[in-house]
Design an enzyme around this catalytic site. Sequence first.
Site, PDB file in Angstrom:
ATOM      1  CB  SER A  21       2.785  -3.800  -4.021  1.00  0.00           C
ATOM      2  OG  SER A  21       2.520  -2.463  -4.373  1.00  0.00           O
ATOM      3  CE1 TYR A  22       6.638   2.093   0.427  1.00  0.00           C
ATOM      4  CE2 TYR A  22       5.870   1.069   2.450  1.00  0.00           C
ATOM      5  CZ  TYR A  22       6.649   2.012   1.802  1.00  0.00           C
ATOM      6  OH  TYR A  22       7.448   2.867   2.521  1.00  0.00           O
ATOM      7  N   GLY A  60       0.824  -1.198   0.000  1.00  0.00           N
ATOM      8  CA  GLY A  60       0.000   0.000   0.000  1.00  0.00           C
ATOM      9  C   GLY A  60       0.868   1.261   0.000  1.00  0.00           C
ATOM     10  CG  ASP A  68       2.871  -3.896 -12.060  1.00  0.00           C
ATOM     11  OD1 ASP A  68       2.021  -2.981 -12.152  1.00  0.00           O
ATOM     12  OD2 ASP A  68       3.658  -4.005 -11.102  1.00  0.00           O
ATOM     13  CG  HIS A 123       0.968  -4.590  -8.703  1.00  0.00           C
ATOM     14  ND1 HIS A 123       2.230  -4.050  -8.801  1.00  0.00           N
ATOM     15  CD2 HIS A 123       0.553  -4.335  -7.438  1.00  0.00           C
ATOM     16  CE1 HIS A 123       2.571  -3.493  -7.644  1.00  0.00           C
ATOM     17  NE2 HIS A 123       1.567  -3.651  -6.801  1.00  0.00           N
TER      18      HIS A 123
END
Length: 458
Positions: free
Chosen positions: A181-182, A85, A376, A428
């Site tokens: 991701s994060y 996030g 992605d 992603h």
Amino acid sequence: MANSFLLFAVCFTFVVVGTCKSLSDQEKDKIDQLPGQPANVDFAQYSGYVTVNQTSGRALFYWLTESPASRDPKSRPLLLWLNGGPGCSSVAYGAAEEIGPLHINSDGKTLFTNPYSWNKLANLLFLESPAGVGYSYTNTTSDLYSFGDARTAEDSYAFLVNWFERFPQYKHRDFYIAGESYAGHYVPQLSQLIYRRNKGVKNPVINFKGFMVGNAVTDDYNDYVGTFEYWWTHGLISDSTYKSLQKSCEGSSSEHPPIECIRALGTAEMEQGRIDPYSIYTKPCGYTSTLKRRGRYPWMRGAYDPCTENYANQYFNLPEVQKAFHANITKLSYPWKTCSDIVGGYWTDSPLSMLPIYKELIAAGLRVWVFSGDTDSVVPLTATRYSIDALNLSTIANWYPWYDNGKVAGWSQIYKGLTFVTVTGAGHEVPLHRPRQAFILFRSFLENKAMEGSQSFI
């Protein structure tokens, strides 16, 4: 009566080592059955809260899905999965639409089994972190506006220490961390914390073996360079915008980009049009959903949403679901959401690069794998390749294709201390788009074997 007798027997057996209370708490966390659950569920599930800070009243929510009985869960390792996030739920994404055994139907009320669930290979532990994400909570409102990488890592570590006390059967078990991701920040930082605190400890409780990250935010400079290059080479932006992004953004902090960079990013967004940036060749569920900005990077918009996010928002807000999960016990003043509206918007610290941590953990001999879906455009393949190149690792096996059922499923390169794998046609969230190939990838990671492809393995 039989269950009470069993619990008494277990407590009596462990009373000499003082774990009766922990085992009792474990029993309280056991899920009998989730609403809408299919009849063929053959694995144990647990969920609940673990307090990570008594003073502030911070408690993190987890969901454990063990391996099926037929696959001997006691012999399987434990995997902690984290989504990023910052502010997005691992229960919503990792568990309910990616690697977990139970996914949500389009009615938002019933579940179906995932044939490529990673719990066939490992016991899966999903954590909603930091507090304020999903069902996780804090009794100190100011916490929600002061989270960052460092506190998130500390709270996640505190969670693990306390969770292993509640589940002593997992102590000393092979333990891995994965995310995307994060979580490209979360996973290495938590890994580093565990590694350092295990130093000098014989037979550590958290028997950490290594980590794996996918489409991961890794290094600000290389993420900028690789992302803009991906946009340009895939025809998503014009030549002039590409040059403008290079001039105004590269070398700047992605946390506070200059105004010229923000303008160039706005132009790039308009030129890209109505695509799903998380999966550039598939249709988004709705145009408005793709425009939500989420995360520290200016080009990040929401989590991948081919409508599965909508089903999660419906299912995890059902009162009967929350009751079955032993969740929302404090009666939160806001609904459960896939991504928090607050957490992430007030992120206080985010190091520019994870590469120094990679170097430290690679030198320590820990297993490190990085994978990337090649459709992605948010944290693309090119960004990851630039970051890995910056590590200056020697190559053991040069770039080669790996196969699944005779077809190229991606490419891989093996470095000294790190394995890099791409997955063709994946966005992603690699396990969402290419579940079978992601399963093969995870199996290879656990076995620490090169990607070679497979025929029948389930």
